[in-house]
Design a protein around this motif. Structure first.
Motif, short mmCIF file in Angstrom:
data_model
loop_
_atom_site.label_atom_id
_atom_site.label_comp_id
_atom_site.label_asym_id
_atom_site.label_seq_id
_atom_site.Cartn_x
_atom_site.Cartn_y
_atom_site.Cartn_z
N UNK A 147 0.79 -1.23 0.00
CA UNK A 147 0.00 0.00 0.00
C UNK A 147 0.82 1.28 0.00
N UNK A 148 2.12 1.23 0.34
CA UNK A 148 2.91 2.47 0.39
C UNK A 148 3.56 2.82 -0.96
N UNK A 149 3.44 1.94 -1.93
CA UNK A 149 4.22 2.10 -3.16
C UNK A 149 3.52 2.92 -4.24
N UNK A 150 3.27 4.17 -3.94
CA UNK A 150 2.60 5.04 -4.91
C UNK A 150 3.51 5.39 -6.09
N UNK A 151 4.84 5.22 -5.92
CA UNK A 151 5.79 5.54 -6.99
C UNK A 151 6.15 4.32 -7.84
N UNK A 152 5.64 3.16 -7.46
CA UNK A 152 6.03 1.94 -8.15
C UNK A 152 5.52 1.94 -9.60
N UNK A 153 6.44 1.66 -10.55
CA UNK A 153 6.03 1.57 -11.95
C UNK A 153 6.13 0.14 -12.49
N UNK A 154 7.00 -0.68 -11.88
CA UNK A 154 7.15 -2.08 -12.32
C UNK A 154 7.01 -3.00 -11.12
N UNK A 155 6.08 -3.96 -11.23
CA UNK A 155 5.91 -4.99 -10.20
C UNK A 155 5.95 -6.35 -10.88
N UNK A 160 5.17 -17.58 -9.00
CA UNK A 160 4.97 -17.74 -7.57
C UNK A 160 3.78 -18.67 -7.36
N UNK A 161 3.09 -18.50 -6.23
CA UNK A 161 1.95 -19.37 -5.91
C UNK A 161 0.69 -18.55 -5.67
N UNK A 162 0.60 -17.43 -6.36
CA UNK A 162 -0.49 -16.48 -6.17
C UNK A 162 -1.76 -16.99 -6.85
N UNK A 163 -2.89 -16.93 -6.16
CA UNK A 163 -4.15 -17.39 -6.74
C UNK A 163 -5.15 -16.25 -6.95
N UNK A 164 -4.84 -15.06 -6.43
CA UNK A 164 -5.80 -13.96 -6.54
C UNK A 164 -5.09 -12.63 -6.79
N UNK A 165 -5.66 -11.85 -7.71
CA UNK A 165 -5.19 -10.48 -7.95
C UNK A 165 -5.88 -9.56 -6.95
N UNK A 166 -5.13 -9.08 -5.97
CA UNK A 166 -5.73 -8.27 -4.90
C UNK A 166 -4.70 -7.29 -4.33
N UNK A 167 -5.22 -6.33 -3.55
CA UNK A 167 -4.36 -5.37 -2.83
C UNK A 167 -3.43 -4.59 -3.75
N UNK A 168 -3.93 -4.25 -4.92
CA UNK A 168 -3.15 -3.48 -5.90
C UNK A 168 -3.63 -2.03 -6.00
N UNK A 169 -4.69 -1.69 -5.28
CA UNK A 169 -5.38 -0.42 -5.53
C UNK A 169 -4.54 0.83 -5.27
N UNK A 170 -3.50 0.75 -4.45
CA UNK A 170 -2.68 1.94 -4.17
C UNK A 170 -1.54 2.15 -5.17
N UNK A 171 -1.37 1.20 -6.08
CA UNK A 171 -0.24 1.30 -7.04
C UNK A 171 -0.67 2.12 -8.25
N UNK A 172 -1.02 3.37 -7.98
CA UNK A 172 -1.70 4.18 -9.00
C UNK A 172 -0.80 4.58 -10.17
N UNK A 173 0.52 4.46 -10.00
CA UNK A 173 1.44 4.82 -11.08
C UNK A 173 2.06 3.59 -11.76
N UNK A 174 1.50 2.42 -11.47
CA UNK A 174 2.06 1.19 -12.04
C UNK A 174 1.96 1.19 -13.56
N UNK A 175 3.08 0.89 -14.21
CA UNK A 175 3.17 0.88 -15.66
C UNK A 175 3.22 -0.56 -16.20
#
Length: 287
Positions: A147-155, A160-175
Motif C-alpha cells: 500500500x505504500x508504493x505510490x511511486x512503483x512503476x514495475x511490479x 509464484x503461488x499467487x491465486x488472486x489479484x488483490x491489494x493493488x489499488x494503491x499502485x496508482x502509477x504502475x506501468x
C-alpha cells in the motif's frame, strides 16, 4: 573503475591504495567472503556470480548506490543499515527466505529479489521511493503489503503461488504488472491501475477476459496459456485503442477443433476482425 571479471579470483584484497575507486566489478569469480573493502569512494560494487554466503563488512562503503550480490549463496538479508545512499539492490538467485533488514534503505528505487525462497511480501513499508520491485520465482502465495508504493512503476511477481489479484489499488502509477505462471483464476483488482501499459497474466487458470476495458493506456496484453474459450471475450478489449500486442496462443480459442495441439486456422483472422489496429498477435507481427 576496476573490472576483474572471470579471473578465478578467490579473495578480495590489495585494493586499499585505490582511494578514488568508484566502480568495482568482480563478476564470475570464486570469492567466498566480502572483506577488505575500505574504499569510501566506491559507488558501485558488483559481486555477481561468486560463492559468497554472508552479507558483511560493507560498513565503510557509505557512498554505495548500486550493490549486486546476485547468484551467490546468501541465505539472509543483513548488515546493510549503513548503506543509506543505496539506490539499486540486486540479490537474485540466492537462498533468501525472508524479506528483512531493509528499513534504513529509504533511497532505494530498485529492489531485485527474484529466484529466492521468499514466502511473504513484508517489511518493505519504509521503501516509499521504490519504482521497481522484482519478486519473481519465489514461493509467495498472496499479494499484500504494497500500500505504500505510490511511486512503483514495475511490479514483477511471476512464477509464484499467487491465486488472486488483490491489494493493488494503491499502485496508482504502475506501468508494468507481471503475474504470469501463477494460479490466478480471474482478472480483477485493476480498477485504480489506469496507467498500465503492460499486463502479463500468461500461464494461469484464467477463463475470461474481463476487468481491463478501463485501462486505456494498455499496449501489451499477455494472456497466453490460459483457459479462455469464448471469442466474445475479445470485445471487452475494443475500447483499448492503444493496444498493439496481444498473446492468446494455447487458450481454448487458439486450438483447432480437430487437434488441440494445432492452431485454429481462423484464430488470427478472428482477432484482427475485432481488433483491427493490433500490430502483433503472439510472436508474429500483423501484415
Amino acid at each position: 573503475e576496476l573490472d576483474l571479471n572471470h579471473e578465478r579470483i578467490g579473495k578480495i584484497e590489495n585494493l586499499e591504495n585505490l582511494t578514488q575507486l568508484e566502480r568495482l566489478c568482480l563478476r564470475q569469480n570464486l570469492i567466498e567472503k566480502i572483506e577488505n573493502l575500505h574504499n569510501v569512494s566506491l559507488q558501485e560494487l558488483d559481486l555477481y556470480d561468486n560463492v559468497i554466503t554472508k552479507i558483511e563488512n560493507l560498513e565503510e562503503l557509505v557512498n554505495l548506490t548500486i550493490l549486486d550480490l546476485s547468484f551467490n549463496r546468501i541465505s539472509r538479508i543483513e548488515n546493510l543499515d549503513v548503506l543509506t545512499n543505496l539506490n539499486k539492490l540486486f540479490l537474485v538467485q540466492n537462498k533468501i527466505s525472508k524479506i528483512e533488514n531493509l528499513s534504513k534503505l529509504t533511497k532505494l528505487t530498485m529492489l531485485e529479489l527474484g529466484s529466492n525462497r521468499i514466502r511473504k511480501i513484508e517489511n518493505l513499508q519504509s521503501l516509499v521511493n521504490l519504482t521497481s520491485l522484482y519478486l519473481g520465482k519465489n514461493k509467495i502465495d498472496k499479494i499484500e503489503n504494497l500500500n505504500v508504493f505510490k511511486n512503483l512503476t514495475i511490479l514483477s511477481l511471476q512464477s509464484n503461488r499467487i491465486v488472486r489479484m488483490e491489494n493493488l489499488e494503491n499502485l496508482i502509477n504502475l506501468d508494468q504488472l507481471y503475474l504470469s505462471h501463477n494460479g490466478i483464476e480471474k482478472i480483477e483488482g485493476l480498477e485504480k491501475l489506469t496507467k498500465l501499459t503492460i499486463l502479463d497474466v500468461a500461464a494461469n487458470r484464467i477463463k475470461k477476459i474481463e476487468n481491463v476495458n478501463h485501462i486505456s493506456t494498455l499496449e501489451e496484453f499477455w494472456c497466453n496459456d490460459n483457459q479462455i474459450s469464448n471469442w466474445d471475450d475479445l470485445h471487452h478489449l475494443v475500447p483499448l485503442k492503444k493496444l498493439n500486442t496481444i498473446y492468446l496462443e494455447r487458450n481454448i480459442i487458439w486450438m483447432s477443433s480437430d487437434d488441440p495441439e494445432k492452431i485454429n486456422p481462423m484464430y488470427r483472422k478472428k482477432i484482427m476482425l475485432v481488433l483491427p489496429w493490433i500490430k502483433q498477435i503472439d510472436a508474429t507481427f500483423c501484415r
